[in-house]
Design an enzyme around this catalytic site. Structure first.
Site, PDB file in Angstrom:
ATOM      1  N   HIS A  18       0.857  -1.192   0.000  1.00 20.52           N
ATOM      2  CA  HIS A  18       0.000   0.000   0.000  1.00 20.52           C
ATOM      3  C   HIS A  18       0.894   1.243   0.000  1.00 20.52           C
ATOM      4  CE1 HIS A  18       0.929   0.365   4.253  1.00 20.52           C
ATOM      5  NE2 HIS A  18       0.285  -0.754   4.556  1.00 20.52           N
ATOM      6  N   HIS A  21       3.799   1.517   2.587  1.00 26.27           N
ATOM      7  CA  HIS A  21       5.037   0.810   2.215  1.00 26.27           C
ATOM      8  C   HIS A  21       5.778   1.608   1.135  1.00 26.27           C
ATOM      9  CE1 HIS A  21       2.393  -2.872   3.212  1.00 26.27           C
ATOM     10  NE2 HIS A  21       3.297  -2.809   4.182  1.00 26.27           N
ATOM     11  N   CYS A 126       1.166 -10.390  20.355  1.00 23.35           N
ATOM     12  CA  CYS A 126       0.365  -9.683  19.352  1.00 23.35           C
ATOM     13  C   CYS A 126       0.836 -10.130  17.971  1.00 23.35           C
ATOM     14  CB  CYS A 126       0.510  -8.171  19.484  1.00 23.35           C
ATOM     15  SG  CYS A 126      -0.261  -7.312  18.087  1.00 23.35           S
ATOM     16  N   CYS A 129       2.047  -7.196  15.647  1.00 23.43           N
ATOM     17  CA  CYS A 129       3.431  -6.738  15.903  1.00 23.43           C
ATOM     18  C   CYS A 129       4.427  -7.877  15.719  1.00 23.43           C
ATOM     19  CB  CYS A 129       3.608  -6.254  17.335  1.00 23.43           C
ATOM     20  SG  CYS A 129       2.601  -4.876  17.817  1.00 23.43           S
ATOM     21  N   CYS A 144      -3.552  -4.230  22.195  1.00 22.40           N
ATOM     22  CA  CYS A 144      -2.271  -3.733  21.668  1.00 22.40           C
ATOM     23  C   CYS A 144      -2.508  -2.295  21.198  1.00 22.40           C
ATOM     24  CB  CYS A 144      -1.824  -4.607  20.500  1.00 22.40           C
ATOM     25  SG  CYS A 144      -0.632  -3.763  19.439  1.00 22.40           S
ATOM     26  N   HIS A 147      -2.346  -2.110  17.179  1.00 27.10           N
ATOM     27  CA  HIS A 147      -3.301  -2.863  16.345  1.00 27.10           C
ATOM     28  C   HIS A 147      -4.705  -2.926  16.926  1.00 27.10           C
ATOM     29  CE1 HIS A 147       0.715  -4.118  15.004  1.00 27.10           C
ATOM     30  NE2 HIS A 147       0.141  -4.078  13.823  1.00 27.10           N
ATOM     31  N   LYS A 298      -6.202   6.825   9.682  1.00 28.81           N
ATOM     32  CA  LYS A 298      -5.256   5.714   9.611  1.00 28.81           C
ATOM     33  C   LYS A 298      -5.714   4.758   8.505  1.00 28.81           C
ATOM     34  CE  LYS A 298      -2.843   2.448  12.465  1.00 28.81           C
ATOM     35  NZ  LYS A 298      -2.647   1.736  13.700  1.00 28.81           N
ATOM     36  N   LYS A 301      -7.650  -2.007   6.662  1.00 24.16           N
ATOM     37  CA  LYS A 301      -8.570  -2.834   5.869  1.00 24.16           C
ATOM     38  C   LYS A 301      -9.990  -2.617   6.351  1.00 24.16           C
ATOM     39  CE  LYS A 301      -5.700  -6.591   4.247  1.00 24.16           C
ATOM     40  NZ  LYS A 301      -5.069  -7.778   4.759  1.00 24.16           N
TER      41      LYS A 301
END
Ligand code: MSP
Length: 520
Positions: A18, A21, A126, A129, A144, A147, A298, A301
């Site tokens: 995405h 990255h 997690c 992570c 977490c 996430h 943020k 998905k």
């Protein structure tokens, strides 16, 4: 400067790339291209991180093997980087046989020398992570913080690495090298994390995590992702515990690891500790960039707002990735979060690349053709009022790059373009021509074109295709090193004909106004 070795984080292949990255790879490619303008030997490493529970689970959900999932997605990353003109030297995959072999040897060496030991452990894991979390770092609801998922309670016998043994040495290194962690404001966070650091798990029971590298001396355990992943920075160069390759000796230590702020702990605490245990020098800089949000939210998905980099190129019908590269690279000051929005993208690249930079070159060359048939005469060479600012900008840009201030360097280039535009506005070469002051008119045009050569050189790392089109029309050698740049670049004689003048960047105009990057 003899060599420059730089790396990106290696991406998990449980999904497609995405624009987050892509942001990191673009920044790193820009740094790499900048240093090719300062030294002859730049080595740029990127790749994919292919082991771990996350990949194992995604493959199982899709009903394919982890290796099939890795092959499919690693190729998507490679394709995306090709589309973005990411010119890496090597693409490593942690499933590469030579990488796996060396990771096993590293683990074995650390085990034999007592830095790794076996220990029964109960902790909160997690999967996002791919690490155990400290209960005190969880949110009030026990999630977490990155996430927002409840970690799993894992009770296992694992191998542990003696991180605590290296705590003081790492704190000392960070304090003695204020430029080790970039930006500097993040160093304090790391020192705080180091205060209550504990030994870390470096293996998982195969009953839980099958998709990993086997521990050589224990067929019930597989090597856990971070020691595997971080080692890529040395295995890619041909490191070996017994006989490191010439390539490794030449390039290590890395000049910079470019990573996101979320994985700074692994790079500035775990990685230095592994290296100290292996008796290897530490990287010179760890540059932690910020995160990219989409329309200020943020990317996730569940929100359905994940954007693939190639969809941006397709939606805007871009013939090359330069506009997207420029936009992403200048989206945030060093280490801060940036944002992508279709409207802002259009507005910014239209303003900077089409209206300011592209138009300036086009107008100036067109006037040279109109008034002088594209011919540069000896008497057009004169003292250039833009020379000092241009050479000063080269130095400022170099300094910014040395501090990984990529957006800041970009703004300096824009400011040089603005100064050149203002000079044209102030001197009005069209009026000079009308008044018959042809030598003065020619001088203004050549002064601007001389500076456009410097601008082409400075913008090259961000926009390699545009820079190359500019250089072609200016008969300028884009391979000129930054330290060899001068302000007298345009040769006397015929420079260009009307039919060879072409706009270097077309506005993303109203034809595309209703198009927006596809969310996947
Ligand atoms: N595999 C590990 C890194 C191992 S490095 C030895 C990992 N992978 S990742 O796919 O989750 O992230 C890869 C890189 O992309 C990280 O540096 C991460 O910070 C970055 N980004 C992921 N999402 C991002 C944004 N939304 N914005 C900017 N960068 C982001 O972590």
């Amino acid at each position: 400067m003899e060599k420059y070795y730089l790396t990106t984080a290696i991406d998990y292949v449980n999904g497609a790339p995405h624009i987050g990255h892509a942001y990191e790879k673009i920044l790193t490619d820009i740094i790499a291209r900048h240093y090719t303008q300062r030294c002859d030997d730049v080595y740029f490493l990127t790749g994919t991180d292919e082991h771990g529970i996350k990949i194992q689970k995604t493959a199982a959900e899709k009903g394919i093997t982890p290796k099939e999932l890795c092959d499919e997605n690693a190729q998507k990353f490679k394709n995306a980087w090709k589309a973005l003109d990411i010119d890496y030297t090597k693409f490593i995959r942690t499933t590469d046989e030579d990488h796996k072999k060396i990771v096993q040897k590293i683990f074995d060496k650390l085990l034999k020398q007592g830095d790794i030991y076996k220990h029964s452990y109960e902790g909160l894991y997690c999967t996002g992570c791919e690490c155990f979390l400290n209960p005190k770092d969880l949110t009030e609801d026990g999630l977490c913080p990155d996430h927002l998922k409840k970690p799993e309670v894992v009770k296992e016998e694992n191998y542990f690495f003696k991180l605590t043994k290296y705590k003081d040495a790492i704190i000392k290194h960070i304090k003695e090298h204020p430029d080790f962690i970039v930006p500097e404001f993040r160093a304090n966070e790391v020192i705080n994390q180091l205060e209550d650091i504990q030994d870390i798990s470096v293996s998982r029971a195969k009953t839980n995590v099958k998709w990993g590298i086997d521990v050589l001396s224990d067929d019930e355990q597989s090597i856990y992702v971070w020691i595997d992943a971080l080692s890529n920075y040395i295995t890619a160069l041909g490191y070996d515990t017994e006989n490191p390759s010439e390539n490794f000796k030449k390039y290590w230590p890395a000049d910079v690891h470019v990573i996101g702020k979320d994985i700074l702990k692994f790079h500035s605490i775990y990685w230095p500790a592994f290296l100290l245990a292996l008796d290897l020098p530490l990287p010179k800089h760890i540059f932690a960039h910020g995160w990219i949000t989409i329309d200020e939210s943020k990317m996730s998905k569940s929100l359905g707002n994940v954007i693939s980099p190639t969809s941006v190129l397709e939606s805007f019908n871009l013939e090359h990735p330069d506009a997207f590269r420029y936009y992403m690279a200048t989206s945030a000051p060093c280490g801060r979060d940036g944002n992508y929005s279709d409207d802002d993208f259009k507005e910014k690249v239209n303003a900077h690349l089409a209206n300011s930079m592209g138009n300036l070159l086009n107008r100036t060359l067109s006037m040279l053709v109109k008034y002088f048939d594209g011919e540069v005469k000896e008497e057009f060479k004169s003292e250039n009022p833009l020379a000092k600012k241009a050479l000063g900008t080269v130095q400022i840009v170099k300094n910014h790059f040395d501090n990984f201030e990529i957006a800041e360097a970009g703004l300096e280039i824009t400011s040089l373009v603005d100064a050149a535009n203002k000079y044209v506005q102030d001197t009005a070469p069209w009026s000079l021509a009308k008044e018959g002051k042809m030598t003065e008119c020619g001088q203004v045009l050549v002064n601007v074109l001389d500076i456009m050569c410097i601008i082409a050189s400075l913008i090259y790392p961000y926009c390699p295709n545009i820079a190359s089109d500019m250089a072609k029309q200016l008969s300028f050698d884009l391979n000129t090193k930054l330290d060899d740049l001068k302000t007298d670049n345009i040769k006397c004689g015929k420079l260009i004909s009307k039919e060879d003048i072409k706009p270097v960047f077309l506005r993303l105009d109203s034809e595309f106004a209703d198009k927006s990057a596809k969310k996947s």
